[in-house]
Scaffold this active site. Structure first.
Site, PDB file in Angstrom:
ATOM      1  N   ASP A  79       0.931   4.447  -9.757  1.00  0.00           N
ATOM      2  CA  ASP A  79       0.179   3.879  -8.629  1.00  0.00           C
ATOM      3  C   ASP A  79      -1.195   3.417  -9.123  1.00  0.00           C
ATOM      4  OD1 ASP A  79      -1.157   3.886  -5.717  1.00  0.00           O
ATOM      5  OD2 ASP A  79       1.029   3.846  -5.490  1.00  0.00           O
ATOM      6  N   ASP A  80      -2.185   3.378  -8.248  1.00  0.00           N
ATOM      7  CA  ASP A  80      -3.481   2.793  -8.601  1.00  0.00           C
ATOM      8  C   ASP A  80      -4.169   3.585  -9.727  1.00  0.00           C
ATOM      9  OD1 ASP A  80      -5.653   1.094  -8.519  1.00  0.00           O
ATOM     10  OD2 ASP A  80      -6.201   1.529  -6.440  1.00  0.00           O
ATOM     11  N   LYS A 155       4.754  -2.661  -6.725  1.00  0.00           N
ATOM     12  CA  LYS A 155       4.139  -2.399  -5.410  1.00  0.00           C
ATOM     13  C   LYS A 155       2.840  -3.183  -5.360  1.00  0.00           C
ATOM     14  CE  LYS A 155       1.718   1.371  -2.923  1.00  0.00           C
ATOM     15  NZ  LYS A 155       1.433   2.835  -2.935  1.00  0.00           N
ATOM     16  N   ASP A 157      -0.360  -3.920  -3.297  1.00  0.00           N
ATOM     17  CA  ASP A 157      -1.193  -3.407  -2.212  1.00  0.00           C
ATOM     18  C   ASP A 157      -2.013  -4.544  -1.591  1.00  0.00           C
ATOM     19  OD1 ASP A 157      -2.244  -1.493  -0.525  1.00  0.00           O
ATOM     20  OD2 ASP A 157      -2.818  -0.123  -2.134  1.00  0.00           O
ATOM     21  N   SER A 189       2.604  -4.283   0.691  1.00  0.00           N
ATOM     22  CA  SER A 189       1.846  -3.492   1.660  1.00  0.00           C
ATOM     23  C   SER A 189       1.353  -4.345   2.827  1.00  0.00           C
ATOM     24  CB  SER A 189       0.658  -2.816   0.973  1.00  0.00           C
ATOM     25  OG  SER A 189       1.125  -1.954  -0.045  1.00  0.00           O
ATOM     26  N   ARG A 214       5.463  -1.383   3.422  1.00  0.00           N
ATOM     27  CA  ARG A 214       4.772  -0.330   4.156  1.00  0.00           C
ATOM     28  C   ARG A 214       4.303  -0.912   5.477  1.00  0.00           C
ATOM     29  NH1 ARG A 214       1.731   3.252   1.775  1.00  0.00           N
ATOM     30  NH2 ARG A 214       1.204   3.712   3.925  1.00  0.00           N
ATOM     31  N   ASP A 218      -1.127   5.550   5.135  1.00  0.00           N
ATOM     32  CA  ASP A 218      -0.651   6.365   4.013  1.00  0.00           C
ATOM     33  C   ASP A 218      -0.292   7.769   4.503  1.00  0.00           C
ATOM     34  OD1 ASP A 218      -1.316   4.262   2.404  1.00  0.00           O
ATOM     35  OD2 ASP A 218      -2.848   5.321   1.250  1.00  0.00           O
TER      36      ASP A 218
END
Ligand SMILES: *[C@@H]1O[C@H](CO)[C@@H](O)[C@H](O)[C@H]1NC(C)=O
Ligand SMILES: *[C@@H]1O[C@H](CO)[C@@H](O)[C@H](O)[C@H]1NC(C)=O
Ligand SMILES: *[C@@H]1O[C@H](CO)[C@@H](O)[C@H](O)[C@H]1NC(C)=O
Ligand SMILES: *[C@@H]1O[C@H](CO)[C@@H](O)[C@H](O)[C@H]1NC(C)=O
Ligand SMILES: *[C@@H]1O[C@H](CO)[C@@H](O)[C@H](O)[C@H]1NC(C)=O
Length: 411
Positions: A79-80, A155, A157, A189, A214, A218
């Site tokens: 992830d980030d 993914k 965002d 996202s 999404r 979160d």
């Protein structure tokens, strides 16, 4: 099946607007760092719990060796906070060189050698949510970079970008990913940034570019957070159901089962409701230190089979009391002559005391003339056949903040 033909200026020039990458025909399953490790970059203080290559390699080992891959958990998701604050001189993204000293292609290869797939994180805006370089202005460069690194899933965002730009930018990234020639699952996202503007969310449009998306806040490490997601999803369930199909999934966010912050009953409840929705099952936990009971919950093949059912239905909440919500999802097998489906049926108890639940099958939509065979998916016990109109389905005492989960298979 997905295609729509657009006539441009009345001419015969046509463009197929659709996502047709053939990927994730059942919801993706895997492990992601975010809710467990967030953006922890201090590897001196937290050597076993910071965002670095060792973390992903260690979790990949556990996925491959502890039975998770065998039941379907396949993707290892960065992830980030994996990046360097600076792009390279020629504009490419680079990993933080002290925390990913072997580089991302090495890590992708490490994951692939274990039979797993490799997933990465970026952001459509000028910067990621954590402040690292975003893809705005670099969409093609980044798509090409990810493909060359062996990325199987992106993914993307939505921090730090104008919301009205998303309807152009997210589809543009899909075209760049497609042009790389590498099959890359695309998780957007996009609608999660439009929570307060539901009128601007068109899941058909989003599903034409994205494999999953999404929609809401979160998840965090609590039962309260799970319940807030269930409430929001139930509120919008008709729209969510209409927008979902194999290859195009709603994503209610990570599975937090496997963490000490929730009980075993709450872990079963999350796995159950996520499976009713055909949601991605992407865990965020520490697979090195999980309890045997939570591991068993995460690896329950009967429950995973409901999640991965090939019909890909988004099951709905169809009846409720102050304490209990009943959810129903149509699943395979279907009756070969009539097409009558089998059902997954969940009773979620939101109360802090146990509740008994009894219901007539017809209230749940069960109407197969020859009836159903009933199985408790969490205990594995057969609960007998329902063959008469006045039969009742009895769920054993549903535990506080827990579930009962049955499959009614057509006879
Ligand atoms: C890499 O991450 C460390 C923190 O773990 C940070 O101090 C360093 O500045 C980062 N390096 C780059 C090039 O971003
Ligand atoms: C890297 O980025 C930081 C902040 O984004 C900037 O201050 C710094 O000058 C950059 N370093 C190089 C070598 O470009
Ligand atoms: C690109 O899109 C075309 C048309 O939708 C599709 O047939 C093809 O499989 C896609 N390729 C990749 C790598 O996603
Ligand atoms: C949603 O998007 C689809 C595909 O672009 C379009 O056909 C449909 O008209 C849109 N629906 C609404 C309500 O705008
Ligand atoms: C709930 O069910 C259990 C076992 O089936 C039974 O012993 C109990 O009396 C029931 N409780 C209520 C309040 O009906």
């Amino acid at each position: 099946m997905y295609s729509a033909i657009a006539l441009v200026f009345g001419s015969l020039i046509s463009a197929v607007i659709s996502l047709d990458n053939g990927l994730v025909r059942t919801p993706p399953m895997g492990w992601m760092s975010w809710t467990k490790y967030y953006c922890e970059t201090d590897c001196v203080k937290y050597p076993d719990a910071c965002i670095n290559e060792n973390l992903y390699a260690a979790q990949a080992d556990r996925l491959a060796e502890d039975g998770y891959l065998d039941v379907g958990y396949e993707y290892v998701h960065i992830d980030d906070c994996w990046m360097s604050y600076n792009r390279t001189f020629d504009g490419q993204l680079a990993a933080n060189s002290s925390r990913f000293s072997h580089g991302i292609p090495w890590l992708a290869n490490y994951v692939h050698k274990r039979g797993l797939k490799f997933a990465i994180y970026e952001d459509y805006g000028t910067k990621t949510c954590g402040g690292y370089p975003g893809s705005l202005g670099f969409l093609k460069v980044d798509a090409d970079t990810f493909a060359s690194w062996g990325v199987d899933y992106l993914k993307l965002d939505g921090c730090n970008v104008n919301l009205d730009q998303m309807k152009y930018g997210y589809p543009e990234m899909e075209r760049h990913l497609n042009a790389t020639g590498r099959p890359i699952v695309y998780a957007c996202s996009w609608p999660a940034y439009l929570i307060d503007q539901q009128d601007k969310v068109n899941y058909t449009e989003i599903g034409n570019s994205c494999n999953l998306w999404r929609n809401f806040d979160d998840i965090s490490m609590s039962w309260r957070s799970i319940v807030s997601i269930i409430d929001w999803y139930v509120k919008f369930q008709d729209k969510l159901a209409a927008g979902q199909k194999p290859g195009a999934w709603n994503d209610p966010d990570m599975i937090i089962a496997g963490n000490n912050e929730i009980s075993d009953d709450q872990a079963r409840a999350q796995m159950t409701i996520w499976s009713i929705w055909s949601a991605p099952l992407i865990m965020s936990n520490d697979l090195r230190s999980i309890t045997p009971s939570q591991k068993k919950i995460l690896q329950n093949r009967d429950v995973i089979a409901i999640d991965q059912d090939p019909l890909g239905k988004f099951g709905k909440m169809i009846a409720s009391t102050a304490d209990i919500q009943l959810f129903v999802k149509q699943v395979t097998p279907l009756d070969q002559l009539t097409g009558e489906p089998s059902y997954a049926i969940a009773a979620l108890n939101r109360a802090t005391y146990p509740v008994n639940v009894t219901i007539e099958p017809w209230r749940l939509g069960l109407q197969n003339p020859s009836g159903y065979s009933l199985k408790d998916l969490w205990t594995g016990q057969f609960k007998g056949d329902i063959t008469s109109v006045d039969a009742r389905i009895h769920f054993d005492i549903v535990p506080p903040t827990g579930v009962a989960f049955y499959k009614a298979t057509i006879l």
